[in-house]
Write a protein that holds these residues in place. Structure first.
Motif: not given
Length: 257
Positions: A117-132
């Motif tokens: 599940r930590r991988r899922g959170m890491a993917l979300l964090a990376l997508a948020q970095r791109y969006k920011a």
């Protein structure tokens, strides 16, 4: 630059000066050169479909005019092979190296978190970095796919753009080892990328050895919820640590064994 006020404590003045040096370590010309190298690496690490194979001559020509460097030598070695292969052979080799072998998968968060599940959170964090940063991924690939990460690095620059590459330094090291063990020409692309990153620390090399021997953490969960729901109860998400700033490109080192 005007001198710093004497009222600022010495330790703060030292850190301000160090920060200033880091900001000027990469000149505009160097930033442009790095962006071009990263863009080429992003393209060459994508699946060799008909569009990419049709553009092989143009890509090889772009590599040929790069200033001499360790990265250029590695890219040249790869394009020499890439342009001489039949398209079907390129497709088969790509699938064998990156789709059928976990040790050389191009999905970077796998090496940190495995199928957890930590991988899922890491993917979300990376997508948020791109969006920011004002960059929207088209959704065709997960945000941790190496060509996507390289494209973001080329667009966003040496600081925040290259931070995900530095954060996944150990995974990149393992991919290069796996490609070298398989005698794949794609090892040249990872070697070229390696010249743009800080050299691995002893802790990095030890972690890579453990990954090679034991594999990433295992917890069989699907990634389908990515982008559509929560991966953990509210309030439990902790973003990854900020990566260290980019310094001038280090000298190329021998591939550790």
């Amino acid at each position: 630059m005007s001198p710093l006020p004497a009222t600022i404590p010495a330790i703060v003045r030292t850190r301000i000066r160090a920060t200033t040096r880091r900001r000027t370590a990469v000149t505009p010309e160097e930033a442009e050169r790095r962006a071009l190298l990263l863009r080429l690496l992003s393209l060459l690490l994508q699946y060799p479909d008909s569009e990419l194979t049709a553009g092989r001559a143009r890509l090889a020509a772009a590599v040929a005019v790069l200033p001499p460097s360790d990265a250029t030598a590695e890219l040249t070695a790869f394009t020499d092979w890439f342009t001489g292969q039949e398209p079907e052979a390129l497709e088969r080799h790509y699938v064998e190296m990156f789709d059928l072998r976990r040790r050389s998968s191009l999905y970077l968060t796998y090496y940190l978190h495995g199928d957890t599940r930590r991988r899922g959170m890491a993917l979300l964090a990376l997508a948020q970095r791109y969006k920011a940063a004002g960059w929207d991924v088209d959704g065709g690939e997960l945000p941790d796919h190496l060509p996507v990460v390289l494209e973001f690095a080329a667009l966003a620059g040496p600081g925040r753009g290259e931070a995900p590459l530095r954060q996944h330094r150990r995974g990149l090291e393992l991919i290069q080892h796996a490609l070298t063990d398989a005698d794949s020409p794609y090892r040249h692309l990872l070697a070229a990328l390696r010249t743009l990153l800080p050299p691995p620390t002893e802790a990095d090399l030890a972690a890579v050895a453990r990954l090679a021997a034991e594999g990433p953490p295992a917890e069989e969960v699907g990634l389908d919820p990515y982008g559509y729901g929560a991966f953990a109860p509210p309030g439990t998400f902790v973003p990854p640590e900020q990566a260290a700033p980019t310094l001038a490109a280090p000298a190329r080192q021998e591939d550790p064994r």
